[in-house]
Write an enzyme that holds these catalytic residues in place. Structure first.
Site, mmCIF file in Angstrom:
data_model
loop_
_atom_site.group_PDB
_atom_site.id
_atom_site.type_symbol
_atom_site.label_atom_id
_atom_site.label_comp_id
_atom_site.label_asym_id
_atom_site.label_seq_id
_atom_site.Cartn_x
_atom_site.Cartn_y
_atom_site.Cartn_z
ATOM 1 N N ARG A 683 71.073 80.984 60.328
ATOM 2 C CA ARG A 683 71.900 80.363 61.367
ATOM 3 C C ARG A 683 73.179 81.172 61.441
ATOM 4 N NH1 ARG A 683 72.133 73.967 61.287
ATOM 5 N NH2 ARG A 683 72.852 74.180 59.158
ATOM 6 N N ASN A 708 69.861 82.787 51.890
ATOM 7 C CA ASN A 708 68.553 82.299 51.453
ATOM 8 C C ASN A 708 67.387 82.948 52.190
ATOM 9 O OD1 ASN A 708 67.904 80.704 49.329
ATOM 10 N ND2 ASN A 708 68.354 78.765 50.323
ATOM 11 N N ASN A 734 63.824 81.712 48.946
ATOM 12 C CA ASN A 734 64.435 80.641 49.712
ATOM 13 C C ASN A 734 64.288 79.333 48.958
ATOM 14 O OD1 ASN A 734 65.423 78.945 51.634
ATOM 15 N ND2 ASN A 734 63.628 79.079 52.956
ATOM 16 N N ASP A 755 77.927 72.788 53.514
ATOM 17 C CA ASP A 755 76.847 73.222 54.386
ATOM 18 C C ASP A 755 77.416 74.199 55.390
ATOM 19 O OD1 ASP A 755 74.858 71.786 53.234
ATOM 20 O OD2 ASP A 755 75.215 69.991 54.437
ATOM 21 N N ASP A 757 77.167 74.275 58.411
ATOM 22 C CA ASP A 757 77.629 73.707 59.676
ATOM 23 C C ASP A 757 78.695 72.626 59.488
ATOM 24 O OD1 ASP A 757 76.092 71.847 58.490
ATOM 25 O OD2 ASP A 757 74.806 71.436 60.206
ATOM 26 N N ASP A 845 71.016 67.942 46.441
ATOM 27 C CA ASP A 845 72.308 67.268 46.315
ATOM 28 C C ASP A 845 72.181 65.982 45.502
ATOM 29 O OD1 ASP A 845 70.712 66.251 48.272
ATOM 30 O OD2 ASP A 845 72.242 66.201 49.837
#
Ligand SMILES: *[C@@H]1O[C@H](CO)[C@@H](O)[C@H](O)[C@H]1NC(C)=O
Ligand SMILES: *[C@@H]1O[C@H](CO)[C@@H](O)[C@H](O)[C@H]1NC(C)=O
Ligand SMILES: *[C@@H]1O[C@H](CO)[C@@H](O)[C@H](O)[C@H]1NC(C)=O
Ligand SMILES: *[C@@H]1O[C@H](CO)[C@@H](O)[C@H](O)[C@H]1NC(C)=O
Length: 914
Positions: A683, A708, A734, A755, A757, A845
């Site tokens: 991304r 990743n 990954n 993250d 984003d 997480d």
């Protein structure tokens, strides 16, 4: 000098400001003064002329007799003239009206400009303030660097012995018996910086057993293997600090008629062979004789080393008599009954419920002597018989508590676990005993009948079994015995030690234990079992660690993960300067050059000051970590009384809000910075935007991006230059576990995991950082979640991300975590958990939350953020959403079978300043 410059500069800056202001005022006053003047002038002249005209016209009209004096032509020309005047006047009026409008526009424009200039001034002022703070902090740092006129103390060159032990004949036999570390150990081979090298004699090359005896083959290979995994093992005998000799597990059958027991060939250990070990040095200094037999060899207080001159060697075994055991020198260990190594989690019994079916159980038989008769009038033998009788009666009394006692073995089905001497033999098979233990809250363990014995393999094995199944050992005769490694392990937190005489009070005593204490002891027992007893590997590592610990030699440093850049030498990424719209109008803190958190400062003081906690609580005695979340802090007044280095008290100690607060980090910990760690997968633009937003973030040390994707980043990508290093690290594959790689270039204790984003404002991040500094052992972050009990099924947990006042997790999509937990994620979590994370591509997480709560027994800390904080990691589409949540429910239930979940985590919310 610096001071003068500083004031000069301040004056200069103020002068400049002053000048600018006064110029503005001049322009302003000019405009304000002149414009009305001109306007007034024009308007009055217009009025004047029009007055005159109307007056003239009026006089002609009002005086018709005048007309008679005017000729027609005159009149015409007068009219023409009047018309002309009128035309010119109205055009003049129009002009003036235009001018007026223009001036008004100009006026507006100027006031706009003034506004702009004012804003610009304010902005420049904050920039200047920010710079001033940065400069001030840099000056403080520089002064500190200068004042610290000694260089940082670094580890001296590794100092190891470089010759074999000299030959020193043993002076007399009594020396061996009275050996202490102070009299029998050669410290010169074990410098503090040596790293504690350990040499192992190959048992095949140097056999030390008499013929007909041998070290058990399985034990030999697994021990060798386990030692191979221990980082202290060296193949160079010249540098070794200690020398290990494997002895024991004799294979000779003890059940055979043993009238010839006193013959010397029945002594398994060969004294001569020991003396001829190449590095024995005449007296066996720094030698460790390891007898990890799983059976007791000792017969009537005899043991493997009876009749053998062991010189100055340290003895390590499970069975000791009082007369042989040299406290502080020899080492009592647990016999190796577990698997060779690896994860032992699957062996673990459930923690809950606290109270099990049986309050107390026992399975065993008091055997009469076989090889050697026990004396009839041995008082303890009699006492044990009394105890037996008492307990039998107890189990028959009517009470709501259940007892299970089995005092007679069934020879038809039971393992042959009588370990060759008169004692409490084990009954049942391994699996039947395990099943019973799993149903028992407490389990009885009898001290050896012979009061001469301080420990036996059988005793240690019973404790091992009890802890494995979560039953709390109650040791009758606990004042007689000692358990394994008790110089470092706090066994009182694990087992109940009682003199035999207390048996009549036993039931009452056990009833007084509340659930919470039962769970605390069970949990502690599991910690001790997992870490120090469970497998051959943990036994070997523990033995070496205990001896190393006696000498206060630090463990070897933990390995970090090499950080390989995705960029190669031939290709360097394009960097661009970015201009993001200013987020902050106020100064949030100084921009300083990268400053790494101090590391490895407590190599030699850690085990002295926090040794018991390391061995019994949150620590790991096998590795040396750069820093720990529980590193002690100075009292808050110390920084004003001589320990000020590194501290940045708010308002120099006067305190204060606003400006003073933003100038200094304050708190009870010295200055520090944090690292941002981003995990990304294909991304690119989202990532680059996120990085760009970090420009100008105070206290940011560096940004690590874990790449990743197997595809390297496109060479066209323009990486934003944000003023701190951005490392892009190639992941081997990954995996979401890569979010917690203990990378070698994690240079700060505080890691902000986000993250790619996530959109956090700078003030939110810094508020989180300040909060984390006061809760360094917890996860401190933004997205809160909780685990809820499934009331429909009533037997499992549900993951819940709805807004709630009860929180038990803070997701690592935006949270501060101590670097130490990155190491623990790989060293402490069972592999099965990381495998589950890979299987679902989810839940890393949650795993981290479990880990931290497991270690600290504390909840995370949630810091409030804007309501607009998006749910990072929440998938977009609904169907994805369903699987995502289903997986997370499963994860919680799966993880809770591995990690202790008996500490419900409370909510704790701190509010951001805005
Ligand atoms: C402490 O140990 C680490 C790791 O071995 C080493 O890098 C460091 O220099 C040591 N520090 C001191 C003061 O000995
Ligand atoms: C044991 O003690 C009893 C009485 O105290 C005594 O009569 C008996 O002889 C003793 N037995 C042995 C084997 O010493
Ligand atoms: C280095 O990286 C660039 C861009 O990823 C690639 O085109 C190039 O082949 C790489 N060179 C080497 C020697 O691997
Ligand atoms: C979250 O709240 C919504 C609306 O109240 C509810 O429908 C949903 O079941 C809740 N989800 C969970 C997991 O509790």
């Amino acid at each position: 000098m610096g001071h003068v410059n500083e004031t000069n500069r301040k004056d200069f800056v103020q002068n400049v400001k002053h000048l600018r202001l006064s110029r503005l005022i001049v322009i302003l006053s000019l405009i304000l003064f002149i414009v009305p003047l001109i306007t007034h002038y024009y308007l009055s002249s217009v009025e004047l002329s029009s007055d005159r005209i109307t007056h003239n016209a009026h006089s002609h009209v009002d005086l018709p007799e005048d007309l008679n004096f005017l000729s027609e032509t005159d009149l015409k020309s007068r009219i023409d003239e009047l018309l002309r005047i009128k035309g010119s006047v109205s055009s003049e009026l129009r002009d003036m009206e235009n001018k007026r409008q223009k001036l008004q526009q100009e006026l507006q424009q100027y006031s706009r400009q003034i506004e702009q200039l004012k804003q610009e001034l304010a902005h420049q002022q904050t920039e200047l303030d920010k710079l001033k703070i940065s400069v001030q902090q840099a000056q403080v740092a520089q002064r500190e660097a200068l004042e610290q006129n000694s260089p940082e103390l670094a580890l001296p060159k590794k100092l190891v012995a470089n010759e074999l032990p000299d030959f020193l004949p043993l002076s007399s036999k009594t020396v061996s018996k009275l050996c202490r570390l102070s009299t029998c150990f050669d410290h010169s081979r074990c410098s503090l910086t040596s790293g504690f090298p350990v040499y192992l004699y190959s048992p095949d090359q140097y056999p030390v057993m008499n013929s007909g005896w041998d070290v058990d083959g399985f034990l030999k290979t697994t021990l060798k293997q386990a030692l191979g995994y221990n980082p202290h093992l060296t193949s160079n005998p010249k540098e070794a600090c200690i020398y290990l000799v494997l002895v024991g597990e004799a294979l000779k059958d003890f059940d055979q008629p043993s009238e010839d027991i006193s013959y010397s060939e029945n002594i398994p250990l060969n004294s001569e062979a020991l003396k001829h070990l190449p590095y024995w040095g005449g007296d066996g200094r720094n030698h460790v004789l390891l007898n990890l037999a799983r059976r007791d060899l000792s017969v009537n207080s005899k043991d493997l080393f009876d009749g053998v001159d062991t010189g100055r060697a340290i003895l390590v075994q499970s069975t000791f008599t009082y007369s042989r055991f040299r406290s502080g020198f020899d080492l009592i260990v647990s016999p190796v009954i577990g698997p060779p190594g690896g994860d032992v989690w699957q062996e673990c019994a459930l923690m809950l419920p606290a109270r099990r079916k049986n309050l107390l159980s026992f399975q065993g038989e008091l055997k009469s002597a076989r090889t050697v008769q026990i004396k009839e009038n041995n008082s303890q033998y009699t006492l044990d018989n009394f105890i037996q009788k008492h307990l039998k009666e107890l189990s028959q009394t009517s009470t709501s508590d259940k007892f299970y006692f089995e005092f007679e073995c069934n020879p038809a089905v039971d393992d042959n676990m009588n370990l060759g001497l008169t004692d409490w033999a084990l009954c049942g098979t391994d699996s039947s005993r395990r099943a019973l233990l799993r149903e028992s809250t407490f389990v009885l363990v009898f001290a050896p009948v012979s009061s001469e014995l301080i420990s036996t393999s059988l005793l240690q094995a019973r404790v091992y079994e009890a802890l494995r199944s979560g039953a709390i050992p109650v040791i009758l005769g606990g004042d007689q015995i000692r358990l394994a490694y008790d110089e470092v392990i706090q066994w009182r937190r694990v087992a109940i030690f009682l003199p035999r005489a207390r048996v009549t009070e036993l039931h009452f005593l056990l009833r007084t234990f509340p659930d919470s204490d039962i769970l605390l002891m069970r949990r502690q027992g599991r910690l001790v079992w997992e870490r120090y007893l469970a497998s051959v590997q943990s036994t070997i590592d523990t033995i070496i660690a205990v001896i190393r610990d006696r000498l206060n030699i630090p463990p070897l440093p933990v390995e970090s993960f090499p950080a390989l850049s995705v960029f190669n030498e031939t290709f360097q990424p394009i960097r661009t300067v970015v201009n993001v719209e200013e987020e902050q109008d106020e100064s949030l803190g100084p921009l300083e050059p990268p400053y790494n958190s101090p590391a490895f400062k407590r190599n030699f003081s850690l085990m002295l000051t926090q040794g018991y906690e390391i061995w019994n609580d949150w620590g790991d005695p096998f590795h040396l970590y750069p820093s720990l979340p529980k590193d002690p802090m100075l009292p808050s007044d110390a920084k004003f009384m001589g320990s000020e280095r590194g501290f940045r008290p708010i308002g120099l100690g006067q305190g204060g809000a606003g400006k003073e607060f933003s100038e200094a980090l304050g708190g009870n910990y010295p200055r520090e910075q944090f690292t941002i760690l981003l995990l990304t997968y294909e991304r690119d633009q989202v990532l680059l935007d996120s990085i760009a937003r970090l420009r100008g973030l105070p206290y940011l040390n560096s940004v690590l991006v874990v790449w990743n994707s197997p595809k390297p980043p496109s060479p066209e990508l323009r990486w934003p230059d944000i003023g701190v290093p951005v490392h892009v690290i190639k992941a081997a594959r990954n995996s979401l576990n890569n979010r917690f790689l203990p990378l070698e270039n994690l240079n700060t204790e505080a890691i902000l995991s986000v993250d790619d984003d996530a959109h956090l404002r700078h003030d939110e991040i810094l508020f989180g950082f300040r909060v984390w500094r006061e809760y360094r052992d917890r996860i401190v972050g933004f997205p809160g979640r909780y685990h809820a009990w499934d009331i429909n099924t009533g037997n499992s947990w549900l993951y819940n991300s709805n807004y709630s006042c009860e929180l038990s997790m803070v997701l690592t999509g935006a949270a501060f975590v101590h670097r130490h937990y990155f190491y623990l994620y790989w060293k402490m979590l069972p592999q099965a958990i990381r495998d589950k994370v890979d299987e679902y591509m989810n839940c890393e997480d949650i795993a981290m939350n479990f880990l931290v709560s497991h270690v600290t027994r504390q909840p995370p800390v949630k810091v409030t953020s804007r309501w607009t904080f998006r749910c990072p990691g929440c998938p977009q589409s609904l169907s994805e959403d369903d699987t995502h949540f289903r997986e997370r429910h499963k994860c919680i239930n799966f993880f809770s079978t591995f990690l202790l979940f008996n500490c419900w985590r409370f909510f704790q919310v701190l509010y951001a300043s805005k």
